[in-house]
Design a protein around this motif. Structure first.
Motif, PDB file in Angstrom:
ATOM      1  N   THR A 210       0.768  -1.146   0.013  1.00 12.70           N
ATOM      2  CA  THR A 210       0.056   0.141  -0.158  1.00 12.70           C
ATOM      3  C   THR A 210       0.735   1.235  -0.212  1.00 12.70           C
ATOM      4  O   THR A 210       0.726   2.221  -0.648  1.00 12.70           O
ATOM      5  CB  THR A 210      -0.995  -0.063   1.185  1.00 12.70           C
ATOM      6  N   LYS A 213       2.444   1.944  -3.442  1.00 10.88           N
ATOM      7  CA  LYS A 213       1.530   2.523  -4.177  1.00 10.88           C
ATOM      8  C   LYS A 213       1.444   3.976  -3.754  1.00 10.88           C
ATOM      9  O   LYS A 213       1.114   4.914  -4.735  1.00 10.88           O
ATOM     10  CB  LYS A 213       0.173   1.757  -4.152  1.00 10.88           C
ATOM     11  N   GLN A 214       1.098   4.165  -2.616  1.00  8.39           N
ATOM     12  CA  GLN A 214       1.088   5.951  -2.348  1.00  8.39           C
ATOM     13  C   GLN A 214       2.287   6.514  -2.507  1.00  8.39           C
ATOM     14  O   GLN A 214       1.776   7.943  -2.962  1.00  8.39           O
ATOM     15  CB  GLN A 214       0.952   5.879  -0.641  1.00  8.39           C
ATOM     16  N   HIS A 325      -4.224  -0.864  10.471  1.00  8.52           N
ATOM     17  CA  HIS A 325      -3.553  -0.391   8.996  1.00  8.52           C
ATOM     18  C   HIS A 325      -3.751   1.106   8.519  1.00  8.52           C
ATOM     19  O   HIS A 325      -2.997   1.522   8.031  1.00  8.52           O
ATOM     20  CB  HIS A 325      -4.029  -1.224   7.878  1.00  8.52           C
ATOM     21  N   GLN A 329      -0.851   3.886   8.019  1.00 10.74           N
ATOM     22  CA  GLN A 329      -0.648   4.326   6.885  1.00 10.74           C
ATOM     23  C   GLN A 329      -0.514   6.065   6.909  1.00 10.74           C
ATOM     24  O   GLN A 329       0.228   6.615   6.469  1.00 10.74           O
ATOM     25  CB  GLN A 329      -1.989   4.218   5.956  1.00 10.74           C
TER      26      GLN A 329
END
Length: 339
Positions: A210, A213-214, A325, A329
């Protein structure tokens, strides 16, 4: 200390590195680095140990380990009508935090410890049409076109990062001064700034994916809007991708979502609120934020019935009810308190 506002000769500070589980210090192992150095700092979020998903809380800091910080931190806010009551901003081994400067007996009503006027904030309406409070973007400025090109459903952090970078560039804007107290790229704990080695050490492959991708999303947005043909007034805001990704990490880790009423309008807004953004996280917070409509202030308030001792840290809950999560993040921490 008397109950009056914090005097100017007191000194203050900002966020700190995480205290996982009990409380989280918001991305700072801070020292007052000049603004001009920020774009030149490489992204380097390397750490000496892996990122375990759950980390035990550190030992309690001794009051002797805490030191007051730069007096200018208070002065720039007091000149613009920010007020603090019965608190001190202090620096310690884990970074900055807000601490009670006197005992507070429990009351039946919440008690104000900070007042931050709208004029000091950076605020964007969460839905179109984009509205800014205060409206610092002049008509026709190309930064609005960049903000307007974002996905309304997912890109709130990109919009806020653009507004933050624009505020840094305005000589008359408070954030050009406040930016001196924000963590640089190598001091911020956001996983958006993590290196590939850092991400590979995470115990959660899904989270690592994740964050990659960020990072790619922020990079592609910068490449699209900061190409060689853009006007200088845009190019100088983020001359390299590292500068823009740093701004996105600041937006993600310091944004506060609030519903505010301005005139006849009730707005759901993404907000960067100076001074309030230094309150660290706890799952058992002793403070909360409140919008005061009559004079457009955000109030930081002690919970009704809360007993505070001198030296206690003042905290809020960043993302109540969110799963680990999401906490990882946005802030780079997690806790066994939530699933």
């Amino acid at each position: 200390m008397a109950a009056s506002s914090v005097p100017l000769h007191h000194v203050g500070g900002c966020f700190s590195y995480p205290r996982r589980e009990r409380e989280y210090h918001h991305g700072r192992g801070w020292s007052p680095t000049p603004r001009a150095s920020y774009p030149l700092r490489p992204i380097n979020a390397s750490v000496e140990t892996p990122f375990p998903l759950f980390q035990p809380p550190p030992l309690q800091q001794s009051p002797s380990q805490l030191e007051p910080a730069d007096p200018d931190f208070y002065k720039i806010g007091y000149v613009r009508s920010m007020r603090a009551y019965g608190i001190e901003f202090k620096d310690g081994p884990d970074g900055f935090g807000v601490y009670a400067s006197k005992d507070v007996e429990p009351l039946r009503r919440a008690r104000v410890i900070m007042e931050i006027p709208l004029e000091l904030m950076l605020t964007i309406r969460q839905k179109q049409p984009w509205m800014f409070f205060p409206d610092i973007v002049p008509i026709g400025h190309p930064i609005f076109d960049i903000i307007n090109s974002t996905n309304p459903e997912t890109d709130w952090d990109l919009r806020l990062a653009c507004l933050l970078l624009y505020a840094f560039d305005r000589d008359d804007n408070f954030w050009q001064l406040y930016g001196d107290f924000l963590p640089s790229a190598d001091e911020c704990t956001s996983l958006l700034l993590a290196t590939e080695d850092d991400l590979s050490e995470l115990q959660d492959p899904g989270l690592a994916s994740t964050m990659r991708k960020q990072q790619q999303r922020a990079l592609e947005f910068w490449e699209k809007n900061w190409h060689s043909g853009v006007p200088l007034k845009i190019k100088r805001l983020a001359r390299d991708a590292e500068r823009f990704i740093w701004a996105v990490s600041i937006a993600q880790s310091r944004c506060i979502n609030m519903q505010v009423r301005i005139g006849a309008l009730v707005q759901d807004a993404n907000m960067l609120i100076p001074y309030a953004d230094m309150l660290n996280h706890s799952f058992q917070p002793n403070c909360f934020l409140h919008w005061r409509f009559k004079d457009r202030m955000v109030e930081v308030m002690i919970n009704a019935g809360q007993r505070i001792k001198k030296g206690d840290e003042m905290t809020i809950n960043y993302l109540s009810g969110q799963q680990n999560h999401m906490l990882m993040q946005r802030y780079g921490f997690s806790s066994a308190v939530v699933s």
